[in-house]
Every structure is written in C-alpha cells, then in structure tokens.
Design a protein around this motif. Structure first.
Motif, PDB file in Angstrom:
ATOM      1  N   LYS A   1       0.830  -1.203   0.000  1.00 26.57           N
ATOM      2  CA  LYS A   1       0.000   0.000   0.000  1.00 26.57           C
ATOM      3  C   LYS A   1       0.863   1.253   0.000  1.00 26.57           C
ATOM      4  N   GLN A   2       1.948   1.224   0.755  1.00 29.76           N
ATOM      5  CA  GLN A   2       2.839   2.375   0.819  1.00 29.76           C
ATOM      6  C   GLN A   2       3.498   2.627  -0.532  1.00 29.76           C
ATOM      7  N   ILE A   3       3.950   1.552  -1.191  1.00 34.39           N
ATOM      8  CA  ILE A   3       4.606   1.682  -2.490  1.00 34.39           C
ATOM      9  C   ILE A   3       3.634   2.207  -3.540  1.00 34.39           C
ATOM     10  N   LYS A   4       2.410   1.663  -3.545  1.00 31.47           N
ATOM     11  CA  LYS A   4       1.409   2.118  -4.511  1.00 31.47           C
ATOM     12  C   LYS A   4       1.037   3.578  -4.277  1.00 31.47           C
ATOM     13  N   SER A   5       0.941   3.971  -3.005  1.00 35.06           N
ATOM     14  CA  SER A   5       0.624   5.358  -2.690  1.00 35.06           C
ATOM     15  C   SER A   5       1.743   6.288  -3.153  1.00 35.06           C
ATOM     16  N   SER A   6       2.986   5.861  -2.947  1.00 34.54           N
ATOM     17  CA  SER A   6       4.124   6.670  -3.386  1.00 34.54           C
ATOM     18  C   SER A   6       4.136   6.809  -4.904  1.00 34.54           C
ATOM     19  N   LYS A   7       3.814   5.715  -5.603  1.00 31.32           N
ATOM     20  CA  LYS A   7       3.782   5.773  -7.065  1.00 31.32           C
ATOM     21  C   LYS A   7       2.684   6.711  -7.558  1.00 31.32           C
ATOM     22  N   SER A   8       1.521   6.670  -6.891  1.00 29.06           N
ATOM     23  CA  SER A   8       0.427   7.568  -7.270  1.00 29.06           C
ATOM     24  C   SER A   8       0.832   9.026  -7.098  1.00 29.06           C
TER      25      SER A   8
ATOM     26  N   VAL B   1      -5.734   9.998  -4.692  1.00 29.19           N
ATOM     27  CA  VAL B   1      -4.474  10.023  -3.946  1.00 29.19           C
ATOM     28  C   VAL B   1      -4.711  10.563  -2.545  1.00 29.19           C
ATOM     29  N   ASN B   2      -4.219   9.831  -1.550  1.00 24.72           N
ATOM     30  CA  ASN B   2      -4.252  10.291  -0.164  1.00 24.72           C
ATOM     31  C   ASN B   2      -2.821  10.539   0.281  1.00 24.72           C
TER      32      ASN B   2
ATOM     33  N   PRO C   1       6.510  -5.146 -12.025  1.00 22.06           N
ATOM     34  CA  PRO C   1       5.327  -4.886 -12.858  1.00 22.06           C
ATOM     35  C   PRO C   1       5.057  -3.414 -13.067  1.00 22.06           C
ATOM     36  N   MET C   2       5.309  -2.613 -12.019  1.00 24.03           N
ATOM     37  CA  MET C   2       5.095  -1.172 -12.135  1.00 24.03           C
ATOM     38  C   MET C   2       6.017  -0.563 -13.170  1.00 24.03           C
ATOM     39  N   MET C   3       7.287  -1.021 -13.163  1.00 26.88           N
ATOM     40  CA  MET C   3       8.262  -0.488 -14.103  1.00 26.88           C
ATOM     41  C   MET C   3       7.917  -0.907 -15.531  1.00 26.88           C
TER      42      MET C   3
END
Length: 244
Positions: A70-77, A116-117, A239-241
C-alpha cells in the motif's frame, strides 16, 4: 507519533530480560509474544535460535507486506501526479492568502480526482515501527538466545568474521538503490535527489557499523529483513516499471 513510538519502545529496557512477569503494555502486548514465539520455534528445531530468528523475521515481514504494498502504490500515485502538482504550484506561486487558499483547493481537487491520499504513504510506516522495534527488543532481551551459536557465530556476540555486518550493509544499499530507481519524483526535485543520494551511502555504512558491535542475533535479523525487502521490492516494483 514518532515520540509515542519512542516512548513505547522503552529504550531504557534493552538490558532488562523479557519474561512473562515483565510489566507494561509494551512488554506484554508486543515484546513478550515475539520472544515467546522465537523460543517455541527454536525448541521445535532443536534449539536452533538462529533459524528461529530467520523464521520469525520472515513471518513478521509477510504480515507487514500488505502495508508495504500500500505504501509503495501510494508513493507511485504521488509520483504520477507530480507534473500536474508542479503546474498548480507554479500557477499559484504568490504568497498572499487568497492565492494560497486557491492552491490548497486545487491541490485537494487533484488528489481527489486521482484517488491520492497524501497520508496513505506515511501511515503504514507508523504501523510497522512498533512491530519492528518489538522484534529488536525481543531478540536483545531474550536471554536464551545468547547461549547458542548458529552457523559460524555466537548469537550473543558480534560476528568474529564481520560477514554479517558486510551482508547487512550490502542488502541495505541494494534495498535503497532499488527504491530510488523507481522514484521518478527525484528527477524534478534536485534537492531531494541529493539527499537521497547521500542516504544511499550513509545509511548502509551506519547500519553496517552498528552490526559490527551488536550481538550477531540482531545482525542476523537485519540481514534477513533486508534480503526479504530486496526480494519484495523486485517482485512488487517490476510490474510497475513494465507498465510505465
């Protein structure tokens, strides 16, 4: 929140053994259960406390993995909306009250539109900290650990061959390097890039020096946790990259 965690961690209790009679919420809810689990798993594996530390560390990291994701996805957003956020900041660069109010309104609208939060990336860190600090206390304050050896080292003494400190520093460096490689916001923020570059080298050296003098049991915990985080970062960020 950081102050609260520091108080809960009971920094002055590191030299006091953890037992069923240990008092306080921090000891009874966090530290003793982890200490008990380390002891029970070690007994199952013929008193192999080194193997038990590895298993409990992996279990703790697996439990915390959803928070890390969740932290990684939030940072990416947050990284994805940085160009638009920069445009809004440039548009409302004036420091008067009305302009600043418009800046806040448009910023919040941008966050809401993109789901985004800004606090979502910080909350998982605060949730993880008590668990990770409790692991540190459980290892340092469980007397049974000090009486056993694992592989080439005594768990209660520093690694005589400095292998664990080197591994700790190496995997700390790799973890930070991987995280930096996916942080595109640094390209637009030279000051942040310089700070992250400094931390990339300072943090591994600092952790490695600590591991030189701390009991090998704690260094083993650090190495295991760092290896897990490197593998997790590779699995999650790849996958994100690819989708970028």
């Amino acid at each position: 929140m950081i102050g609260l965690v520091a108080i809960l961690s009971g920094c002055m209790e590191v030299d006091q053994p953890i037992t069923p009679e240990s008092e306080g919420i921090w000891n009874t809810i966090f530290v003793y259960p982890l200490s008990w689990l380390i002891i029970k798993i070690a007994e199952y594996f013929n008193n192999s406390y080194g193997l038990s530390i590895i298993i409990v560390t992996i279990l703790a990291r697996l439990i915390l993995m959803p928070l890390n994701i969740k932290q990684i996805k939030s940072s990416k957003s947050m990284q994805d909306i940085q160009p638009k956020l920069k445009e809004i900041q440039n548009k409302h660069s004036s420091k008067d009250a009305n302009t600043q109010q418009k800046l806040q309104q448009e910023t919040m609208e941008l966050f809401k539109k993109n789901g985004v939060n800004p606090l979502a990336g910080c909350l998982p860190i605060f949730v993880q900290m008590p668990i990770l600090i409790a692991m540190y206390h459980a290892i340092m304050r469980t007397n049974e650990i000090n009486s056993y050896s694992f592989l080439w080292f005594e768990l209660g003494s520093p690694d005589p061959y400095f292998i664990l400190p080197i591994l700790t520093a190496t995997f700390t460096f790799l973890q930070q390097k991987l995280m930096m490689s996916t942080n595109t916001s640094m390209k637009n923020n030279p000051q942040m890039a310089i700070q992250m570059q400094v931390m990339l080298y300072v943090m591994p050296i600092m952790i490695g020096v600590f591991a030189l003098f701390f009991p090998a049991a704690l260094a083993l915990y650090w190495v295991t946790g760092n290896i897990f985080m490197v593998v997790q970062t590779l699995l999650i960020n790849k996958p994100m990259m690819t989708n970028k």
